[in-house]
Design an enzyme around this catalytic site. Structure first.
Site, short mmCIF file in Angstrom:
data_model
loop_
_atom_site.label_atom_id
_atom_site.label_comp_id
_atom_site.label_asym_id
_atom_site.label_seq_id
_atom_site.Cartn_x
_atom_site.Cartn_y
_atom_site.Cartn_z
N ASP A 159 60.12 -50.37 -57.64
CA ASP A 159 60.27 -51.06 -58.93
C ASP A 159 59.43 -50.36 -60.00
O ASP A 159 58.51 -49.60 -59.72
CB ASP A 159 59.80 -52.51 -58.81
CG ASP A 159 60.80 -53.38 -58.06
OD1 ASP A 159 61.93 -52.92 -57.85
OD2 ASP A 159 60.44 -54.51 -57.69
N LYS A 203 63.68 -52.45 -63.30
CA LYS A 203 64.40 -53.24 -64.31
C LYS A 203 63.36 -53.73 -65.29
O LYS A 203 62.51 -54.55 -64.94
CB LYS A 203 65.11 -54.43 -63.67
CG LYS A 203 66.12 -54.09 -62.59
CD LYS A 203 66.74 -55.37 -62.07
CE LYS A 203 67.78 -55.09 -60.99
NZ LYS A 203 67.14 -54.62 -59.75
N MET A 247 57.82 -64.23 -65.57
CA MET A 247 58.72 -63.57 -66.55
C MET A 247 59.05 -64.49 -67.71
O MET A 247 60.20 -64.59 -68.14
CB MET A 247 60.00 -63.10 -65.83
CG MET A 247 59.73 -62.07 -64.75
SD MET A 247 61.15 -61.68 -63.72
CE MET A 247 61.17 -63.06 -62.56
#
Length: 479
Positions: free
Chosen positions: A248, A270, A383
Site C-alpha cells: 500500500d 490508493k 479515513m
C-alpha cells in the site's frame, strides 16, 4: 578461537556446582538435552529441591569436594565464589573434564552459547565470552527470522529421509526436492498447524512420477500503523521470504527496508487525489505472480481484515486455488490510541468500542447515526478527515453532546505524529486551524480526554498547546 561443537549428553553424567537460580537455569537446559544431572551445594533453590524430590536430578549436599567430578563428562560451576569456581576449574583441568564457569570466560574450558531452539534444529551463537550481550542480541534477531514450524519440518524430513534419498537418487534432483519441501506447501501447512495435511502433501509428492512443481502462494500481511517496531515476528518472516511485495501507499520506507533485498516491490496504493490502483488490478497482480510460482506478500497498512479489503482478496485467492496465509497486524485504532495515551475502553467511561470507516461520499448515508451517537462508547473513525463537518453535524444531530471529547491523531506512531484534542463541537474548526491531513484517525468519546494528561508520543495540539508533550516520568528522569 573456540572450536564449535554440539555435545551429545543424553544419559551422560553432568555435574552442576551451585544451588541458586543460575544453577537451576543451567540444570533445566541440561535436563532438556537428556543429561543425568547431579547438583552439589549446601542449599538448593526451591525448583532444584522439587526436581530432587521428583527424582529428576541427584543431589550432593554440603561443601564442594573434588571427588564430585569422578565419572562426570562435563561440569558447570555456578557458585557465587570466584575462588571456589577457580578451584572447580583447576580440578576439572587436572581430570581432563570440560568445565564452564558461569560468566567467567577466563576460567572456562568451554562456553555455553546463546541458543535458538527449533529442535532438532539448533542455532548457537558465541562471542567466546567477550561480548555475551551482543550474542544475546544476535540471537534475538535470528530468533525473529526462524518460525517455530522449522522444528516440525525437520522432524518430518528426518522421518522420510530414506524415502527421499531413494526417490531422488540424483543429487541435483534431491536438492530441488528439498527446496520444494522447505519453501512450498508442506512448510506452509505446518505453519498453519496442520501436520496431517503437511505429511499428506509430502507423501503425495514422493509417490508422484514427476517432481513437484514450484507452487506460489500469497500472504496477506498487516504491517501495522507505520512504526516498524510494531511489526509482528510473523510479518517480518513473511517479508524476508517474499519474492514479490505488493504494498500500500502508506507503508513506510523503514518497513520496506526490512524486506528481502532482492524482492520485487510493486506499489499498489490508493490515495485520495493521487496514485490509485484499482482493486481488480491488485487481484490480477496477486494471481499473476502466485501462478508463476512466486511467494507474494500483499502488504497492507494496519490489519488486512480491518478496512483493508483483505476479505475480497481472500475470496479471489480461494476461487483460484492459490495457497494463502493471513498475518494480522496492529490496526490503527489500537496503535494510535496507545501512542496518544487513550484507552479505547474504560470501566468508568466506555464499555464498548466501534470501528467505523467514513471513507467515500456515500459512507455517511449507510451509517447508523443514532447508534453511533450513543454515550458510554468509543468511536474510532478511520479515513474521516475529509468528512469532519458531516461527521460532527450528524453525531450532534442524533444526540451526541457537542462537549464530547475527541482526539484526532495524524500520522499515528510515526515520528511526525500529531494529536489534536478538543470537543466535538469544535472539531472541524480545530482540524482546519492546525491543517490536519490524512492519514489521521479520529477517536471520539469520554476516553479521548485522557490524551491531555497521558499523551506521550509526538506533538500534542489544542487551544493552548503547541509544544511536544513530555510524560511526567521522563521529566522526573531528566531532573
Amino acid at each position: 578461537m573456540l572450536y564449535p561443537l554440539f555435545a551429545d549428553l543424553n544419559d551422560r553424567h553432568v555435574l552442576v556446582v551451585g544451588g541458586g537460580d543460575v544453577a537451576a537455569r543451567k540444570t533445566a537446559m541440561l535436563l532438556k538435552a537428556g543429561a543425568r544431572v547431579t547438583v552439589g551445594a549446601p542449599v538448593l533453590a526451591p525448583e532444584l529441591r522439587e526436581w530432587v524430590q521428583q527424582g529428576r536430578i541427584a543431589y550432593k549436599p554440603g561443601a564442594y569436594r573434588s571427588d564430585w567430578l569422578d565419572g562426570t563428562w562435563l561440569v558447570i560451576a555456578a557458585t557465587r565464589s570466584r575462588p571456589l569456581n577457580a578451584r572447580i576449574a583447576a580440578d576439572g583441568q587436572a581430570r581432563q573434564r570440560l568445565v564452564n564457569v558461569v560468566d567467567d570466560a577466563a576460567l572456562s574450558s568451554f562456553q555455553v552459547p546463546a541458543l535458538i531452539d527449533r529442535s532438532p534444529l539448533l542455532v548457537a551463537i558465541s562471542s567466546g565470552g567477550a561480548a555475551p550481550m551482543l550474542a544475546r542480541r544476535l540471537r534475538e534477531r535470528i530468533e525473529s527470522l526462524l518460525d517455530p514450524a522449522w522444528g516440525s519440518l525437520l522432524q518430518l524430513a528426518q522421518r522420510y529421509r530414506a524415502r527421499i534419498r531413494t526417490r531422488h537418487a540424483d543429487l541435483a534432483a534431491r536438492r530441488r526436492f528439498y527446496d520444494w519441501l522447505h519453501d512450498g506447501p508442506v512448510h506452509a501447512q505446518l505453519r498453519a498447524a496442520r501436520p496431517a495435511h503437511a505429511e499428506h502433501r509430502l507423501v503425495t509428492a514422493l509417490s508422484d512420477a514427476a517432481a513437484p512443481a514450484a507452487s506460489g502462494s500469497v500472504a496477506l500481511v498487516g504491517a501495522g500503523p507505520g512504526d516498524p517496531g510494531l511489526l509482528t515476528l510473523r510479518a517480518l518472516r513473511a517479508l524476508n521470504e517474499a519474492d514479490v511485495i505488493l504494498h500500500d501507499a502508506l507503508i513506510s520506507e523503514p518497513i520496506l527496508d526490512l524486506a528481502r533485498r532482492d524482492a520485487v516491490r510493486i506499489a499498489v496504493g490508493k490515495r485520495a487525489g493521487g496514485m490509485h490502483t484499482p482493486q481488480d488490478s491488485i487481484h490480477a497482480l496477486m494471481l499473476e505472480h502466485a501462478q508463476a510460482g512466486k511467494r507474494v506478500v500483499r502488504l497492507k497498512g494496519g490489519d488486512p481484515f480491518v478496512f483493508g479489503r483483505g476479505g475480497e482478496e481472500l475470496d479471489v485467492l480461494r476461487e483460484h486455488g492459490i495457497a494463502y496465509e493471513i498475518v494480522p497486524g496492529i490496526t490503527a485504532a489500537v496503535a494510535c490510541a496507545a501512542y496518544s495515551g487513550v484507552p479505547l475502553t474504560h470501566r468508568g467511561h466506555a464499555q464498548s468500542v466501534r470501528l467505523v470507516t467514513a471513507h467515500g461520499q456515500s459512507s455517511s448515508n449507510t451509517l447508523d447515526w443514532r447508534e453511533l451517537a450513543q454515550e458510554r462508547q468509543t468511536l474510532a473513525i478511520y479515513m474521516g478527515v475529509g468528512q469532519l463537518e458531516e461527521l460532527t453535524a450528524q453525531l450532534i444531530a442524533h444526540g451526541r453532546a457537542a462537549s464530547t471529547p475527541f482526539a484526532l491523531i495524524e500520522n499515528g506512531t510515526l515520528p511526525q505524529q500529531r494529536t489534536l484534542t478538543g470537543v466535538l463541537g469544535d472539531l472541524p474548526a480545530l482540524a482546519a486551524r492546525h491543517a490536519i491531513e490524512a492519514p489521521a484517525l479520529l477517536i471520539l468519546g469520554e476516553v479521548a480526554a485522557q490524551a491531555d494528561s497521558s499523551h506521550w508520543f509526538g506533538e500534542l495540539l489544542g487551544e493552548s498547546r503547541s509544544q511536544t508533550a513530555v510524560p511526567p516520568a521522563v521529566l522526573a528522569d531528566a531532573a
